[in-house]
Design a protein around this motif. Structure first.
Motif, PDB file in Angstrom:
ATOM      1  N   GLU A  31       0.759  -1.204   0.097  1.00  0.00           N
ATOM      2  CA  GLU A  31      -0.020  -0.045  -0.136  1.00  0.00           C
ATOM      3  C   GLU A  31       0.822   1.384  -0.087  1.00  0.00           C
ATOM      4  O   GLU A  31       0.469   2.324  -0.664  1.00  0.00           O
ATOM      5  CB  GLU A  31      -0.798   0.238   1.072  1.00  0.00           C
ATOM      6  N   HIS A  32       1.864   1.240   0.747  1.00  0.00           N
ATOM      7  CA  HIS A  32       2.961   2.477   0.870  1.00  0.00           C
ATOM      8  C   HIS A  32       3.346   2.865  -0.764  1.00  0.00           C
ATOM      9  O   HIS A  32       3.446   3.784  -1.289  1.00  0.00           O
ATOM     10  CB  HIS A  32       3.901   2.307   1.754  1.00  0.00           C
ATOM     11  N   LEU A  33       3.837   1.631  -1.196  1.00  0.00           N
ATOM     12  CA  LEU A  33       4.632   1.967  -2.596  1.00  0.00           C
ATOM     13  C   LEU A  33       3.420   2.156  -3.576  1.00  0.00           C
ATOM     14  O   LEU A  33       3.684   2.988  -4.423  1.00  0.00           O
ATOM     15  CB  LEU A  33       5.136   0.402  -3.036  1.00  0.00           C
ATOM     16  N   ALA A  34       2.168   1.783  -3.709  1.00  0.00           N
ATOM     17  CA  ALA A  34       1.097   2.192  -4.456  1.00  0.00           C
ATOM     18  C   ALA A  34       0.819   3.754  -4.051  1.00  0.00           C
ATOM     19  O   ALA A  34       0.827   4.548  -5.215  1.00  0.00           O
ATOM     20  CB  ALA A  34      -0.067   1.452  -4.097  1.00  0.00           C
ATOM     21  N   ARG A  35       0.840   4.186  -2.843  1.00  0.00           N
ATOM     22  CA  ARG A  35       0.686   5.461  -2.724  1.00  0.00           C
ATOM     23  C   ARG A  35       1.688   6.283  -3.078  1.00  0.00           C
ATOM     24  O   ARG A  35       1.756   7.405  -3.747  1.00  0.00           O
ATOM     25  CB  ARG A  35       0.367   5.779  -1.133  1.00  0.00           C
ATOM     26  N   ARG A  36       2.991   5.762  -3.205  1.00  0.00           N
ATOM     27  CA  ARG A  36       4.170   6.898  -3.376  1.00  0.00           C
ATOM     28  C   ARG A  36       4.216   6.707  -5.039  1.00  0.00           C
ATOM     29  O   ARG A  36       4.482   7.815  -5.360  1.00  0.00           O
ATOM     30  CB  ARG A  36       5.529   5.948  -3.180  1.00  0.00           C
ATOM     31  N   GLY A  37       3.416   5.721  -5.677  1.00  0.00           N
ATOM     32  CA  GLY A  37       3.571   5.827  -7.218  1.00  0.00           C
ATOM     33  C   GLY A  37       2.358   6.922  -7.659  1.00  0.00           C
ATOM     34  O   GLY A  37       2.581   7.349  -8.605  1.00  0.00           O
ATOM     35  N   THR A  38       1.490   7.475  -6.903  1.00  0.00           N
ATOM     36  CA  THR A  38       0.564   8.189  -7.101  1.00  0.00           C
ATOM     37  C   THR A  38       0.649   9.618  -6.580  1.00  0.00           C
ATOM     38  O   THR A  38      -0.022  10.481  -6.669  1.00  0.00           O
ATOM     39  CB  THR A  38      -0.780   7.505  -6.823  1.00  0.00           C
ATOM     40  N   LEU A  48       6.373   5.313   8.953  1.00  0.00           N
ATOM     41  CA  LEU A  48       7.494   4.061   8.972  1.00  0.00           C
ATOM     42  C   LEU A  48       8.517   4.294   7.920  1.00  0.00           C
ATOM     43  O   LEU A  48       9.629   3.609   7.878  1.00  0.00           O
ATOM     44  CB  LEU A  48       6.888   2.687   8.966  1.00  0.00           C
ATOM     45  N   PHE A  49       8.247   5.051   6.824  1.00  0.00           N
ATOM     46  CA  PHE A  49       9.211   5.342   5.525  1.00  0.00           C
ATOM     47  C   PHE A  49       9.720   6.427   5.584  1.00  0.00           C
ATOM     48  O   PHE A  49      10.496   6.777   4.761  1.00  0.00           O
ATOM     49  CB  PHE A  49       8.400   4.687   4.416  1.00  0.00           C
ATOM     50  N   THR A  50       9.016   7.446   6.108  1.00  0.00           N
ATOM     51  CA  THR A  50       9.324   8.801   6.106  1.00  0.00           C
ATOM     52  C   THR A  50      10.201   9.211   7.356  1.00  0.00           C
ATOM     53  O   THR A  50      11.571   9.720   7.400  1.00  0.00           O
ATOM     54  CB  THR A  50       8.245   9.746   6.112  1.00  0.00           C
ATOM     55  N   TYR A  51       9.767   8.884   8.487  1.00  0.00           N
ATOM     56  CA  TYR A  51      10.860   9.138   9.790  1.00  0.00           C
ATOM     57  C   TYR A  51      11.893   8.401   9.896  1.00  0.00           C
ATOM     58  O   TYR A  51      13.029   8.549  10.162  1.00  0.00           O
ATOM     59  CB  TYR A  51       9.894   9.129  10.972  1.00  0.00           C
ATOM     60  N   TYR A  52      11.608   6.854   9.493  1.00  0.00           N
ATOM     61  CA  TYR A  52      12.542   5.895   9.679  1.00  0.00           C
ATOM     62  C   TYR A  52      13.210   6.028   8.468  1.00  0.00           C
ATOM     63  O   TYR A  52      12.682   6.209   7.272  1.00  0.00           O
ATOM     64  CB  TYR A  52      12.325   4.716   9.991  1.00  0.00           C
ATOM     65  N   SER A  53      14.875   5.687   8.208  1.00  0.00           N
ATOM     66  CA  SER A  53      15.365   5.889   7.031  1.00  0.00           C
ATOM     67  C   SER A  53      15.627   4.578   6.190  1.00  0.00           C
ATOM     68  O   SER A  53      16.383   4.502   5.244  1.00  0.00           O
ATOM     69  CB  SER A  53      16.761   6.369   7.504  1.00  0.00           C
ATOM     70  N   PHE A  54      14.994   3.466   6.651  1.00  0.00           N
ATOM     71  CA  PHE A  54      15.255   2.141   6.065  1.00  0.00           C
ATOM     72  C   PHE A  54      14.069   2.057   4.771  1.00  0.00           C
ATOM     73  O   PHE A  54      12.807   2.055   5.093  1.00  0.00           O
ATOM     74  CB  PHE A  54      15.058   1.135   6.802  1.00  0.00           C
TER      75      PHE A  54
END
Length: 277
Positions: A31-38, A48-54
């Protein structure tokens, strides 16, 4: 110190483990990757992907951890890799041991998120796309009417200038072992940070376990925050009420119990790495 056991995995075993890990992570990040794509954003899960750097691709990358060779496979971390990260391992071990040695404090009621918008202007509110449930004045009144006792520096440092003097503690970056405790939601989420910072020296499955815990904790963190997220399907935990406080503390206790074995596993991995170095 635990004894370091060097072992090898047959190709069929490590390939199966790697595939299972990749499938698991693909489901977690889809779901995160789908949002990132749009260009879409989500105030709960994207944290979990913006505050954390992994990055998702890093989370997907499988490793058995240090001390395991893969028959017919790629090279795995070496003793030199472990030695190069000795200070990180030692610092992580000390923090985790100190945190585990304290009783869980279940009386903070998630007020850190409220303190982050205390007396803030509309432009300063972090998730401005979502209204404050009680409005600005009502949010400020909740902070004024409670004892704020945040023990986690990485939450405290985002308090507004007006809120910082209200905190009963003054945690700093250099004294985390003196303050962090296992009931803190952010200390629980940070098990994921500690795990991925040790990758690939620790098993990828452990990193994913910590990610899942962080994902679930983040939901409570934002349900108890001052924002109205009902449009996203999140019913608020109304920590400004007695019932909401009980609900929050019970959920907090559950996450502390879930986090304890993961923290113990990370402590064991750190001790193993320190012995190897």
């Amino acid at each position: 110190m635990p004894v370091l056991e060097l072992r090898s995995l047959p190709e069929a075993v490590w390939r199966a483990r790697a595939a299972a890990h990749e499938d698991r992570v693909d489901a977690l990040v889809a779901e995160h990757l789908a949002r990132r794509g749009t260009g879409g954003k989500h105030p709960v899960h994207d944290f979990l992907f913006t505050y954390y750097s992994f990055r998702p691709a890093q989370l997907r990358r499988w490793s058995p951890g240090y001390g395991v060779a893969l028959e017919g496979g790629p090279d795995t971390p070496t003793t030199e890799d472990v030695r190069a990260r000795h200070d990180l391992v030692a610092g992580t071990h000390a923090l985790l041991v100190a945190t585990a040695g304290r009783p869980a404090n279940l009386g903070c009621f998630g007020l850190h998120e409220w303190a982050m918008v205390y007396r803030a202007s509309a432009e300063e509110v972090r998730h401005a796309a979502y209204p404050l449930r009680l409005g600005g004045a009502g949010t400020d009144a909740v902070v004024d009417g409670h004892r704020v006792a945040c023990s986690h520096f990485d939450a405290y440092r985002f308090f507004t200038p007006a809120a910082r003097p209200l905190n009963a503690l003054s945690p700093a970056a250099h004294d985390r072992p003196a303050h962090e405790q296992p009931g803190c939601l952010h200390a629980g989420m940070d098990l994921y940070k500690h795990a991925f910072r040790l990758a690939p020296l620790v098993p990828a499955e452990l990193v994913a376990d910590c990610f899942e815990l962080a994902r679930d904790i983040r939901v409570l963190d934002m349900r108890a925050a001052p924002y109205d997220l009902t449009a996203l399907g999140y019913e608020p935990v109304r920590i400004e009420t007695a019932e909401g406080k009980r609900e929050y503390a019970e959920a907090q206790r559950g996450f502390a119990e879930r986090g304890a074995p993961l923290r113990a596993r990370l402590v064991e991995e750190c001790a193993r790495l320190l012995a190897a170095a």
